[in-house]
Scaffold this active site. Sequence first.
Site, mmCIF file in Angstrom:
data_model
loop_
_atom_site.group_PDB
_atom_site.id
_atom_site.type_symbol
_atom_site.label_atom_id
_atom_site.label_comp_id
_atom_site.label_asym_id
_atom_site.label_seq_id
_atom_site.Cartn_x
_atom_site.Cartn_y
_atom_site.Cartn_z
ATOM 1 N N HIS A 63 0.721 -1.209 0.000
ATOM 2 C CA HIS A 63 0.322 -0.171 -0.152
ATOM 3 C C HIS A 63 0.693 1.412 -0.093
ATOM 4 O O HIS A 63 0.936 1.989 0.661
ATOM 5 C CB HIS A 63 -0.992 -0.257 1.031
ATOM 6 C CG HIS A 63 -2.168 0.489 0.859
ATOM 7 N ND1 HIS A 63 -2.827 1.055 1.376
ATOM 8 C CD2 HIS A 63 -2.081 2.060 0.551
ATOM 9 C CE1 HIS A 63 -3.998 1.857 1.482
ATOM 10 N NE2 HIS A 63 -3.500 2.979 0.912
ATOM 11 N N ASN A 97 -4.658 6.590 -7.712
ATOM 12 C CA ASN A 97 -5.742 7.447 -7.336
ATOM 13 C C ASN A 97 -4.117 8.482 -7.397
ATOM 14 O O ASN A 97 -3.979 10.099 -7.431
ATOM 15 C CB ASN A 97 -5.539 8.539 -5.890
ATOM 16 C CG ASN A 97 -5.397 8.216 -4.571
ATOM 17 O OD1 ASN A 97 -4.132 7.496 -5.111
ATOM 18 N ND2 ASN A 97 -4.994 8.061 -3.559
ATOM 19 N N ASP A 308 0.612 2.742 3.793
ATOM 20 C CA ASP A 308 -0.588 3.553 3.247
ATOM 21 C C ASP A 308 0.824 5.599 3.091
ATOM 22 O O ASP A 308 0.282 6.150 3.966
ATOM 23 C CB ASP A 308 -1.477 4.027 3.922
ATOM 24 C CG ASP A 308 -2.246 5.160 3.354
ATOM 25 O OD1 ASP A 308 -2.278 5.040 2.493
ATOM 26 O OD2 ASP A 308 -3.487 5.184 4.038
ATOM 27 N N GLY A 327 -3.138 12.002 5.269
ATOM 28 C CA GLY A 327 -2.085 11.076 4.946
ATOM 29 C C GLY A 327 -0.816 11.063 5.875
ATOM 30 O O GLY A 327 -0.614 12.681 5.356
HETATM 31 ZN ZN LIG Z 1 -6.839 4.840 2.024
#
Ligand SMILES: [Zn+2]
Length: 428
Positions: A63, A97, A308, A327
Amino acid sequence: MSATIIKNGRVIDPANRRDEVADLYLKDGKIAASKSEIRNQKSEVDEIDASNLIVAPGLIDVHVHLREPGFGHKETIASGTRAAAAGGFTTIVCMPNTSPAADNPATIAWIKDRAAEAACVNVFPTGAISKNIAGEELAPIGSLAKAGVVAITDDGHCVQSHELMRRAVEYARMVGLPVLDHCQDYNLVGNGVVNEGYWSTLLGLPGWPAAGEEAIVMRNILLAELCVHHIHCQHISAAGSVRLIREAHARGVKVSGEVCPHHIALTDEAIRNFDTNYKINPPLRSKEDVDAILEGIADGTLSILCSDHAPHAEFEKEIEFDQAPFGIVGLETELGLFIDLLIHKHRKIDIGRLIEMYTVEPARLLKVDAGTLSVGASADVTLIDANLEWTVRLDQFQSASSNSPFDGWKLKGRAVQTIVAGKTVWNL
Ligand SMILES: [Zn+2]
Protein backbone atom coordinates in the site's frame (compact mmCIF):
# COMPACT_ATOMS: atom_id res chain seq x y z
CA MET A 1 27.99 -12.45 -14.16
CA SER A 2 27.88 -11.46 -10.51
CA ALA A 3 27.90 -13.41 -7.30
CA THR A 4 27.48 -12.59 -3.62
CA ILE A 5 27.69 -14.59 -0.42
CA ILE A 6 25.75 -13.26 2.54
CA LYS A 7 27.62 -14.89 5.39
CA ASN A 8 26.61 -16.08 8.79
CA GLY A 9 23.21 -14.38 9.08
CA ARG A 10 20.03 -15.73 10.63
CA VAL A 11 18.15 -16.73 7.48
CA ILE A 12 14.41 -16.45 8.04
CA ASP A 13 12.39 -17.58 5.02
CA PRO A 14 8.81 -18.29 6.14
CA ALA A 15 7.80 -19.54 2.66
CA ASN A 16 10.18 -22.46 3.16
CA ARG A 17 9.72 -22.71 6.96
CA ARG A 18 13.38 -21.89 7.35
CA ASP A 19 14.99 -20.19 10.36
CA GLU A 20 18.67 -20.99 10.83
CA VAL A 21 22.09 -19.39 10.85
CA ALA A 22 23.50 -20.03 7.37
CA ASP A 23 25.14 -18.47 4.34
CA LEU A 24 22.96 -17.31 1.45
CA TYR A 25 24.26 -17.41 -2.12
CA LEU A 26 23.22 -15.02 -4.87
CA LYS A 27 24.20 -15.49 -8.49
CA ASP A 28 23.24 -13.45 -11.55
CA GLY A 29 20.31 -11.86 -9.77
CA LYS A 30 18.87 -15.11 -8.43
CA ILE A 31 19.09 -17.12 -5.22
CA ALA A 32 21.64 -19.91 -5.79
CA ALA A 33 21.59 -23.35 -4.20
CA SER A 34 25.10 -23.68 -2.84
CA LYS A 35 28.64 -22.43 -2.71
CA SER A 36 29.70 -24.81 -5.48
CA GLU A 37 27.32 -23.02 -7.84
CA ILE A 38 29.20 -19.74 -7.49
CA ARG A 39 32.72 -21.13 -6.98
CA ASN A 40 33.37 -21.43 -10.70
CA GLN A 41 32.78 -17.72 -11.16
CA LYS A 42 35.44 -15.89 -13.17
CA SER A 43 34.62 -12.49 -11.70
CA GLU A 44 34.99 -11.63 -8.05
CA VAL A 45 32.55 -12.89 -5.45
CA ASP A 46 31.25 -10.20 -3.09
CA GLU A 47 30.93 -11.05 0.55
CA ILE A 48 28.53 -9.49 3.02
CA ASP A 49 29.03 -10.19 6.72
CA ALA A 50 25.57 -10.71 8.18
CA SER A 51 26.64 -11.82 11.67
CA ASN A 52 23.93 -10.78 14.17
CA LEU A 53 21.65 -9.77 11.29
CA ILE A 54 18.46 -11.32 9.98
CA VAL A 55 18.54 -12.29 6.32
CA ALA A 56 14.95 -12.05 5.09
CA PRO A 57 13.27 -12.29 1.69
CA GLY A 58 12.89 -8.78 0.25
CA LEU A 59 9.94 -7.16 2.01
CA ILE A 60 6.76 -6.21 0.13
CA ASP A 61 4.63 -3.14 0.91
CA VAL A 62 1.16 -3.56 -0.61
CA HIS A 63 0.00 0.00 0.00
CA VAL A 64 2.08 2.90 -1.34
CA HIS A 65 1.18 6.18 -3.05
CA LEU A 66 3.98 7.00 -5.50
CA ARG A 67 2.07 10.08 -6.76
CA GLU A 68 3.26 9.82 -10.38
CA PRO A 69 1.82 10.63 -12.84
CA GLY A 70 0.46 14.01 -11.86
CA PHE A 71 1.78 14.89 -8.39
CA GLY A 72 5.55 14.83 -8.79
CA HIS A 73 5.87 17.70 -6.30
CA LYS A 74 4.81 15.25 -3.53
CA GLU A 75 6.80 12.21 -4.66
CA THR A 76 8.15 10.61 -7.82
CA ILE A 77 8.64 6.99 -8.75
CA ALA A 78 12.39 7.63 -8.34
CA SER A 79 12.18 9.24 -4.87
CA GLY A 80 9.42 6.94 -3.63
CA THR A 81 11.34 3.79 -4.55
CA ARG A 82 14.50 5.21 -2.91
CA ALA A 83 12.42 5.65 0.26
CA ALA A 84 11.19 2.06 -0.11
CA ALA A 85 14.76 0.76 -0.42
CA ALA A 86 15.79 2.77 2.66
CA GLY A 87 12.90 1.19 4.56
CA GLY A 88 13.94 -2.34 3.58
CA PHE A 89 11.41 -2.90 0.78
CA THR A 90 12.28 -4.59 -2.50
CA THR A 91 8.73 -4.60 -3.89
CA ILE A 92 5.99 -2.02 -3.53
CA VAL A 93 2.43 -1.87 -4.80
CA CYS A 94 1.34 1.59 -5.92
CA MET A 95 -2.17 2.98 -5.63
CA PRO A 96 -4.12 4.27 -8.66
CA ASN A 97 -5.24 7.70 -7.39
CA THR A 98 -2.81 9.58 -9.61
CA SER A 99 -3.57 12.20 -12.28
CA PRO A 100 -4.68 10.82 -14.64
CA ALA A 101 -6.02 8.01 -12.49
CA ALA A 102 -4.64 4.55 -13.23
CA ASP A 103 -8.01 3.44 -14.61
CA ASN A 104 -6.80 2.61 -18.14
CA PRO A 105 -4.07 0.51 -19.79
CA ALA A 106 -2.16 3.56 -21.13
CA THR A 107 -1.55 4.94 -17.63
CA ILE A 108 -0.49 1.50 -16.38
CA ALA A 109 1.96 1.27 -19.31
CA TRP A 110 3.29 4.75 -18.42
CA ILE A 111 3.86 3.74 -14.77
CA LYS A 112 5.61 0.53 -15.81
CA ASP A 113 7.85 2.36 -18.30
CA ARG A 114 8.71 5.05 -15.76
CA ALA A 115 9.45 2.42 -13.11
CA ALA A 116 11.70 0.52 -15.54
CA GLU A 117 13.72 3.74 -16.01
CA ALA A 118 13.70 5.29 -12.57
CA ALA A 119 12.77 2.77 -9.86
CA CYS A 120 15.37 1.05 -7.69
CA VAL A 121 12.89 -1.53 -6.34
CA ASN A 122 10.13 -3.57 -8.02
CA VAL A 123 6.95 -1.57 -8.62
CA PHE A 124 3.64 -3.39 -9.07
CA PRO A 125 0.80 -1.09 -10.12
CA THR A 126 -2.84 -1.47 -9.15
CA GLY A 127 -5.71 -0.33 -11.36
CA ALA A 128 -8.82 1.56 -10.33
CA ILE A 129 -12.15 -0.16 -9.73
CA SER A 130 -14.15 2.72 -11.21
CA LYS A 131 -13.46 5.23 -13.98
CA ASN A 132 -11.60 8.23 -12.59
CA ILE A 133 -12.10 6.68 -9.14
CA ALA A 134 -15.49 8.37 -9.15
CA GLY A 135 -17.47 5.30 -8.06
CA GLU A 136 -20.00 5.64 -10.87
CA GLU A 137 -18.88 3.47 -13.78
CA LEU A 138 -16.61 0.43 -13.83
CA ALA A 139 -13.05 0.85 -15.13
CA PRO A 140 -12.08 -1.61 -17.91
CA ILE A 141 -11.02 -4.31 -15.45
CA GLY A 142 -10.20 -6.92 -18.12
CA SER A 143 -7.91 -4.50 -19.99
CA LEU A 144 -6.25 -3.44 -16.73
CA ALA A 145 -5.53 -7.10 -15.97
CA LYS A 146 -3.97 -7.49 -19.43
CA ALA A 147 -1.90 -4.35 -18.84
CA GLY A 148 -0.38 -6.04 -15.79
CA VAL A 149 -2.02 -4.64 -12.66
CA VAL A 150 -1.75 -6.90 -9.59
CA ALA A 151 -5.09 -5.85 -8.08
CA ILE A 152 -7.89 -3.31 -8.36
CA THR A 153 -8.76 -0.68 -5.77
CA ASP A 154 -10.26 2.82 -5.62
CA ASP A 155 -7.99 3.62 -2.65
CA GLY A 156 -8.43 7.13 -1.32
CA HIS A 157 -12.06 6.65 -2.25
CA CYS A 158 -14.59 3.90 -1.70
CA VAL A 159 -17.21 2.64 -4.17
CA GLN A 160 -20.49 3.40 -2.40
CA SER A 161 -22.83 1.54 -4.75
CA HIS A 162 -22.96 -2.07 -3.53
CA GLU A 163 -24.25 -3.14 -6.93
CA LEU A 164 -21.30 -1.56 -8.77
CA MET A 165 -18.91 -3.11 -6.26
CA ARG A 166 -20.56 -6.50 -6.77
CA ARG A 167 -19.97 -6.29 -10.53
CA ALA A 168 -16.37 -5.19 -9.95
CA VAL A 169 -15.76 -8.21 -7.71
CA GLU A 170 -17.35 -10.53 -10.29
CA TYR A 171 -15.19 -9.13 -13.11
CA ALA A 172 -12.11 -9.33 -10.90
CA ARG A 173 -12.87 -12.98 -10.19
CA MET A 174 -13.27 -13.66 -13.92
CA VAL A 175 -9.83 -12.22 -14.71
CA GLY A 176 -8.17 -13.50 -11.54
CA LEU A 177 -7.44 -10.17 -9.82
CA PRO A 178 -7.72 -9.56 -6.09
CA VAL A 179 -9.90 -6.65 -4.96
CA LEU A 180 -8.53 -4.20 -2.37
CA ASP A 181 -10.89 -1.76 -0.70
CA HIS A 182 -10.53 1.48 1.26
CA CYS A 183 -13.48 1.01 3.63
CA GLN A 184 -15.39 4.28 4.16
CA ASP A 185 -19.15 4.76 4.18
CA TYR A 186 -19.67 8.33 2.98
CA ASN A 187 -23.14 8.63 4.54
CA LEU A 188 -21.82 7.81 8.00
CA VAL A 189 -18.53 9.67 7.68
CA GLY A 190 -19.80 12.87 6.06
CA ASN A 191 -17.14 15.55 6.38
CA GLY A 192 -15.45 13.79 9.32
CA VAL A 193 -11.73 14.42 9.69
CA VAL A 194 -10.85 12.72 13.02
CA ASN A 195 -12.11 9.76 15.04
CA GLU A 196 -15.58 10.50 16.41
CA GLY A 197 -15.23 10.44 20.18
CA TYR A 198 -13.99 12.41 23.16
CA TRP A 199 -11.26 14.30 21.30
CA SER A 200 -13.38 15.26 18.27
CA THR A 201 -16.02 16.65 20.65
CA LEU A 202 -13.51 18.51 22.81
CA LEU A 203 -11.68 20.04 19.84
CA GLY A 204 -14.81 20.73 17.79
CA LEU A 205 -13.59 18.79 14.78
CA PRO A 206 -16.08 16.82 12.62
CA GLY A 207 -16.07 13.13 13.63
CA TRP A 208 -15.34 10.09 11.39
CA PRO A 209 -17.05 7.26 13.32
CA ALA A 210 -15.60 3.75 13.48
CA ALA A 211 -18.95 2.50 12.13
CA GLY A 212 -18.12 4.27 8.85
CA GLU A 213 -15.35 1.71 8.33
CA GLU A 214 -17.16 -1.26 9.85
CA ALA A 215 -20.20 -0.84 7.58
CA ILE A 216 -18.05 -1.25 4.46
CA VAL A 217 -16.01 -4.10 5.96
CA MET A 218 -19.38 -5.84 6.52
CA ARG A 219 -20.45 -5.03 2.93
CA ASN A 220 -17.21 -6.55 1.66
CA ILE A 221 -17.71 -9.71 3.72
CA LEU A 222 -21.19 -10.12 2.22
CA LEU A 223 -19.89 -9.54 -1.32
CA ALA A 224 -16.94 -11.91 -0.82
CA GLU A 225 -19.49 -14.57 0.12
CA LEU A 226 -21.93 -13.70 -2.66
CA CYS A 227 -19.28 -13.54 -5.40
CA VAL A 228 -17.03 -16.26 -3.94
CA HIS A 229 -13.97 -14.05 -4.40
CA HIS A 230 -11.32 -12.56 -2.17
CA ILE A 231 -11.73 -8.99 -0.91
CA HIS A 232 -8.89 -7.37 1.05
CA CYS A 233 -9.78 -4.52 3.42
CA GLN A 234 -7.11 -1.82 3.45
CA HIS A 235 -5.74 0.01 6.52
CA ILE A 236 -8.04 -1.40 9.21
CA SER A 237 -8.41 1.07 12.09
CA ALA A 238 -11.45 0.02 14.15
CA ALA A 239 -12.08 -2.71 16.74
CA GLY A 240 -15.40 -3.62 15.11
CA SER A 241 -13.67 -4.27 11.77
CA VAL A 242 -11.31 -6.74 13.45
CA ARG A 243 -14.25 -8.54 15.06
CA LEU A 244 -16.17 -8.73 11.75
CA ILE A 245 -13.18 -10.16 9.86
CA ARG A 246 -12.50 -12.67 12.65
CA GLU A 247 -16.12 -13.86 12.54
CA ALA A 248 -16.04 -14.07 8.73
CA HIS A 249 -12.86 -16.18 8.84
CA ALA A 250 -14.63 -18.61 11.19
CA ARG A 251 -17.23 -19.10 8.44
CA GLY A 252 -14.57 -19.57 5.76
CA VAL A 253 -15.16 -16.25 3.96
CA LYS A 254 -12.30 -15.04 1.76
CA VAL A 255 -11.63 -11.66 3.32
CA SER A 256 -8.43 -10.18 4.77
CA GLY A 257 -7.18 -7.04 6.46
CA GLU A 258 -4.00 -4.98 6.65
CA VAL A 259 -2.55 -2.73 9.35
CA CYS A 260 -0.50 0.49 9.13
CA PRO A 261 1.90 1.34 11.96
CA HIS A 262 0.30 4.69 12.86
CA HIS A 263 -2.92 2.89 13.80
CA ILE A 264 -1.10 1.06 16.60
CA ALA A 265 1.57 3.66 17.44
CA LEU A 266 -0.83 6.54 18.14
CA THR A 267 -4.34 7.26 19.37
CA ASP A 268 -6.68 10.14 18.54
CA GLU A 269 -5.37 12.02 21.58
CA ALA A 270 -2.44 13.00 19.35
CA ILE A 271 -4.63 15.43 17.39
CA ARG A 272 -5.04 17.77 20.34
CA ASN A 273 -2.32 20.11 19.09
CA PHE A 274 -4.05 20.33 15.67
CA ASP A 275 -0.86 19.15 13.92
CA THR A 276 -1.95 18.02 10.45
CA ASN A 277 0.73 15.30 10.46
CA TYR A 278 -1.74 13.38 12.64
CA LYS A 279 -4.54 13.75 10.06
CA ILE A 280 -4.91 10.36 8.46
CA ASN A 281 -7.68 8.49 6.66
CA PRO A 282 -9.00 6.36 8.30
CA PRO A 283 -8.22 8.44 11.39
CA LEU A 284 -6.18 7.60 14.48
CA ARG A 285 -8.60 5.88 16.86
CA SER A 286 -9.07 5.11 20.55
CA LYS A 287 -6.94 2.99 22.88
CA GLU A 288 -9.62 0.23 22.66
CA ASP A 289 -9.28 0.15 18.86
CA VAL A 290 -5.48 -0.03 19.12
CA ASP A 291 -5.76 -2.95 21.57
CA ALA A 292 -8.20 -4.78 19.25
CA ILE A 293 -5.86 -4.34 16.27
CA LEU A 294 -2.95 -5.70 18.31
CA GLU A 295 -5.07 -8.74 19.21
CA GLY A 296 -6.07 -9.10 15.54
CA ILE A 297 -2.39 -9.19 14.58
CA ALA A 298 -1.58 -11.66 17.37
CA ASP A 299 -4.30 -14.16 16.39
CA GLY A 300 -3.80 -13.83 12.62
CA THR A 301 -7.09 -12.04 11.85
CA LEU A 302 -5.07 -9.18 10.35
CA SER A 303 -2.41 -10.74 8.16
CA ILE A 304 -0.59 -7.99 6.28
CA LEU A 305 1.54 -5.03 7.42
CA CYS A 306 1.98 -1.98 5.18
CA SER A 307 2.55 1.77 5.27
CA ASP A 308 -0.17 3.62 3.31
CA HIS A 309 2.81 5.87 2.41
CA ALA A 310 1.02 9.12 1.49
CA PRO A 311 3.43 11.97 0.72
CA HIS A 312 2.22 15.58 0.67
CA ALA A 313 4.24 18.75 0.21
CA GLU A 314 4.79 21.00 3.24
CA PHE A 315 2.65 23.83 1.86
CA GLU A 316 -0.26 21.41 1.45
CA LYS A 317 -0.14 20.17 5.05
CA GLU A 318 0.54 23.59 6.63
CA ILE A 319 -3.07 24.79 6.61
CA GLU A 320 -6.12 24.46 8.86
CA PHE A 321 -6.76 20.94 10.15
CA ASP A 322 -10.14 20.61 8.38
CA GLN A 323 -8.65 21.66 5.04
CA ALA A 324 -5.38 19.71 5.05
CA PRO A 325 -5.05 16.52 2.99
CA PHE A 326 -5.10 13.15 4.76
CA GLY A 327 -2.02 10.96 5.08
CA ILE A 328 1.60 10.63 6.14
CA VAL A 329 4.78 9.19 4.64
CA GLY A 330 5.59 5.75 6.00
CA LEU A 331 8.07 3.73 3.97
CA GLU A 332 11.10 4.73 6.04
CA THR A 333 9.53 4.29 9.48
CA GLU A 334 7.12 1.35 9.16
CA LEU A 335 9.53 -1.56 9.70
CA GLY A 336 11.14 0.15 12.69
CA LEU A 337 7.76 0.98 14.21
CA PHE A 338 6.39 -2.53 13.73
CA ILE A 339 9.50 -4.29 15.09
CA ASP A 340 9.62 -1.87 18.01
CA LEU A 341 5.91 -2.11 18.84
CA LEU A 342 4.91 -5.66 17.89
CA ILE A 343 8.06 -7.49 18.95
CA HIS A 344 9.86 -5.46 21.61
CA LYS A 345 7.12 -3.44 23.30
CA HIS A 346 3.85 -5.40 23.09
CA ARG A 347 5.35 -8.84 22.31
CA LYS A 348 2.42 -9.78 20.08
CA ILE A 349 4.28 -11.77 17.38
CA ASP A 350 7.81 -13.00 16.77
CA ILE A 351 10.17 -11.78 14.04
CA GLY A 352 9.37 -14.81 11.85
CA ARG A 353 5.68 -13.94 11.76
CA LEU A 354 6.46 -10.26 11.16
CA ILE A 355 8.56 -11.20 8.13
CA GLU A 356 5.79 -13.54 6.95
CA MET A 357 3.28 -10.66 7.14
CA TYR A 358 5.59 -8.63 4.88
CA THR A 359 6.45 -11.45 2.41
CA VAL A 360 4.41 -14.65 2.17
CA GLU A 361 1.08 -13.03 3.04
CA PRO A 362 1.21 -10.18 0.49
CA ALA A 363 2.64 -12.50 -2.20
CA ARG A 364 -0.26 -14.89 -1.62
CA LEU A 365 -2.84 -12.08 -1.70
CA LEU A 366 -1.50 -10.66 -4.97
CA LYS A 367 -0.47 -14.00 -6.48
CA VAL A 368 2.97 -12.59 -7.31
CA ASP A 369 6.31 -14.31 -7.47
CA ALA A 370 8.12 -12.61 -4.59
CA GLY A 371 8.70 -12.85 -0.86
CA THR A 372 10.81 -16.02 -0.78
CA LEU A 373 14.44 -17.11 -0.69
CA SER A 374 13.73 -20.29 -2.70
CA VAL A 375 16.52 -21.34 -5.06
CA GLY A 376 15.93 -19.68 -8.43
CA ALA A 377 13.83 -16.83 -7.02
CA SER A 378 14.88 -13.25 -7.71
CA ALA A 379 17.72 -12.31 -5.32
CA ASP A 380 15.60 -9.79 -3.41
CA VAL A 381 16.90 -9.74 0.15
CA THR A 382 16.46 -7.49 3.19
CA LEU A 383 19.04 -7.50 5.97
CA ILE A 384 17.48 -6.53 9.29
CA ASP A 385 18.99 -5.63 12.65
CA ALA A 386 16.07 -6.24 14.99
CA ASN A 387 17.94 -4.77 17.98
CA LEU A 388 19.48 -1.67 16.44
CA GLU A 389 18.44 1.47 18.32
CA TRP A 390 18.02 4.51 16.09
CA THR A 391 16.25 7.85 15.97
CA VAL A 392 13.89 8.91 13.18
CA ARG A 393 15.26 12.01 11.42
CA LEU A 394 12.97 13.50 8.80
CA ASP A 395 15.85 15.46 7.27
CA GLN A 396 17.50 12.15 6.36
CA PHE A 397 14.48 10.77 4.49
CA GLN A 398 14.88 9.67 0.88
CA SER A 399 11.22 10.50 0.24
CA ALA A 400 10.54 13.84 -1.45
CA SER A 401 8.10 14.63 1.39
CA SER A 402 8.51 14.63 5.14
CA ASN A 403 4.94 14.72 6.45
CA SER A 404 5.45 12.34 9.36
CA PRO A 405 4.54 12.57 13.04
CA PHE A 406 7.46 10.31 14.01
CA ASP A 407 10.38 12.76 13.81
CA GLY A 408 12.66 12.22 16.80
CA TRP A 409 11.09 8.88 17.79
CA LYS A 410 13.59 6.39 19.19
CA LEU A 411 12.97 2.95 17.72
CA LYS A 412 14.54 -0.46 18.09
CA GLY A 413 14.94 -2.45 14.88
CA ARG A 414 15.39 -1.52 11.22
CA ALA A 415 16.60 -2.69 7.83
CA VAL A 416 20.33 -2.12 7.29
CA GLN A 417 20.74 -3.28 3.68
CA THR A 418 18.36 -3.81 0.78
CA ILE A 419 19.23 -5.99 -2.22
CA VAL A 420 17.16 -6.16 -5.41
CA ALA A 421 17.98 -8.83 -8.01
CA GLY A 422 21.39 -9.32 -6.41
CA LYS A 423 22.28 -5.63 -6.39
CA THR A 424 22.52 -3.53 -3.22
CA VAL A 425 20.14 -0.60 -3.66
CA TRP A 426 20.49 0.75 -0.14
CA ASN A 427 22.94 0.38 2.73
CA LEU A 428 22.78 2.02 6.17
ZN1 LIG B 1 -6.87 4.48 1.68
